[in-house]
Design an enzyme around this catalytic site. Sequence first.
Site, PDB file in Angstrom:
ATOM      1  N   GLU A 278       0.130  11.641  -3.372  1.00 21.60           N
ATOM      2  CA  GLU A 278       0.480  11.585  -1.960  1.00 21.60           C
ATOM      3  C   GLU A 278       1.761  10.767  -1.770  1.00 21.60           C
ATOM      4  O   GLU A 278       1.995   9.802  -2.496  1.00 21.60           O
ATOM      5  CB  GLU A 278      -0.663  10.938  -1.154  1.00 21.60           C
ATOM      6  CG  GLU A 278      -2.022  11.573  -1.411  1.00 21.60           C
ATOM      7  CD  GLU A 278      -3.184  10.786  -0.811  1.00 21.60           C
ATOM      8  OE1 GLU A 278      -2.961  10.039   0.162  1.00 21.60           O
ATOM      9  OE2 GLU A 278      -4.309  10.897  -1.324  1.00 21.60           O
ATOM     10  N   GLU A 389      -2.419  11.114   9.632  1.00 22.89           N
ATOM     11  CA  GLU A 389      -3.767  10.567   9.479  1.00 22.89           C
ATOM     12  C   GLU A 389      -3.799   9.176  10.094  1.00 22.89           C
ATOM     13  O   GLU A 389      -2.840   8.405   9.973  1.00 22.89           O
ATOM     14  CB  GLU A 389      -4.149  10.479   8.004  1.00 22.89           C
ATOM     15  CG  GLU A 389      -5.499   9.822   7.749  1.00 22.89           C
ATOM     16  CD  GLU A 389      -5.800   9.658   6.261  1.00 22.89           C
ATOM     17  OE1 GLU A 389      -6.865   9.068   5.956  1.00 22.89           O
ATOM     18  OE2 GLU A 389      -4.980  10.084   5.424  1.00 22.89           O
TER      19      GLU A 389
END
Length: 474
Positions: A278, A389
Amino acid sequence: MDMKRYSGLRTNHRNEAFVSGYQQRRTRRRQRQCIQENHHHHVASQQTTSPPNHSLKLASSSSQNTSLPLFLPAFIAFLLLLSFISPVLSHSSPTNQTFRPGPELLKLRRIRALLNKINKPSIKTIQSTDGDLIDCVLSHQQPAFDHPELKGKKPLDPPERPKGHKDNGEEVIESFQLWSDSGETCPEGTVPIRRTTEQDILRASSVRRFGRKPRRVRRDSTGSGHEHAVVFVNGDQYYGAKAGINVWTPKVTDEYEFSLSQIWVIAGSFGHDLNTVEAGWQVSPELYGDNYPRFFTYWTTDAYQATGCYNLLCSGFVQTNNRIAIGAAISPRSAYNGRQFDIGLMVWKDPKHGHWWLEFGPGLLVGYWPAYLFSHLRSHASMVQFGGEIVNSRSRGYHTGTQMGSGHFAGEGFRKAAYFRNLQVVDWDNNLLPLTNIHQLADHPNCYDITQGHNNVWGTYFYYGGPGRNIRCP
């Protein structure tokens, strides 16, 4: 001063010429009795460890002598004082089995051991305007080389970039981060690493979990505290992903919450064997101690349980660039209804060695995640995800006001809502391709939503984000 010496002092101050034989014998008997009493008492005091009683007996016997030297009362007072101090001193004795270091002392020792492991020796240190210290560490001494697989090795040379790779119109800016605004740089052969402090670790929920994302396994993350607004592709084999990511400074209302925007490259199931790499930007007061958006990386091989970490906080990601500090604040940032700024990020699998490489901005290779870290990602990814997120801790009993993206809903559009643009994936033959079969997911669309589109300039893009708590998001 023991009893033998005291007894001798008492007899020495008598005139032996005036003492009869009877008195001499009586005096000698008294001396022997005192010596025996002193001996028996010394043994008893060793058995009972009661120095106060010993001192009091000395004082009692001395009262029988009417011709003591003048200094003796002061000396007896000193013994009395010592008798009261000695029990206190006995508690600090290393032989006292009841003494134990407190939990805070043990925690401090663990923190210092972790700091010694993370913070490597530097040949230069740069002070950033936001308070960060950036250490220039020799490339082969960075944390990744603590791993047994890399002991004695050096960072790899850059791989071949995917075919069709270009900057897609990203604005070329010399400085991407606050620490480099001063013009200071790390020398060739070193990598800039943000120094971890004791305060950084103390902010974490635990020393053991420092540098790791909170545990969660998601497809639909409702109820986990993690909320997303993302687009994703799956159902094929993926070897990388690329996008331009709009940078903002969203408000985070709770210390243990965060707001991030990133690319996920995923393999395995959403169980205990989930593999991810990520990269993106995040605002995390817990991790960094402030509200700046910061460039970050992450990886895991077991669904965020025990493996992996942010940035260079464990042995994992290998950095090769001396201009980008992972974990450092990004500058400039976008302004509502004003100038917009985005960063280009690309992750792809090196066809030759199989490692996952990361590029930042216009062609700056940051480094790579070694293939040996992973199980499923050793081969390829089965999903690629783009978006935002946040963590909603509900610490006040209702939905958090932590913002995603710009803090505004997708419908407000350019200069107001945050965006991703030029979304692409890498195929088995190292080609960059546009996305097909795109899926869209907003866990709580009344709190954070997403709207995708396509045009000739931005290719596949989407707007996303929101304010969190509002009338429709209680």
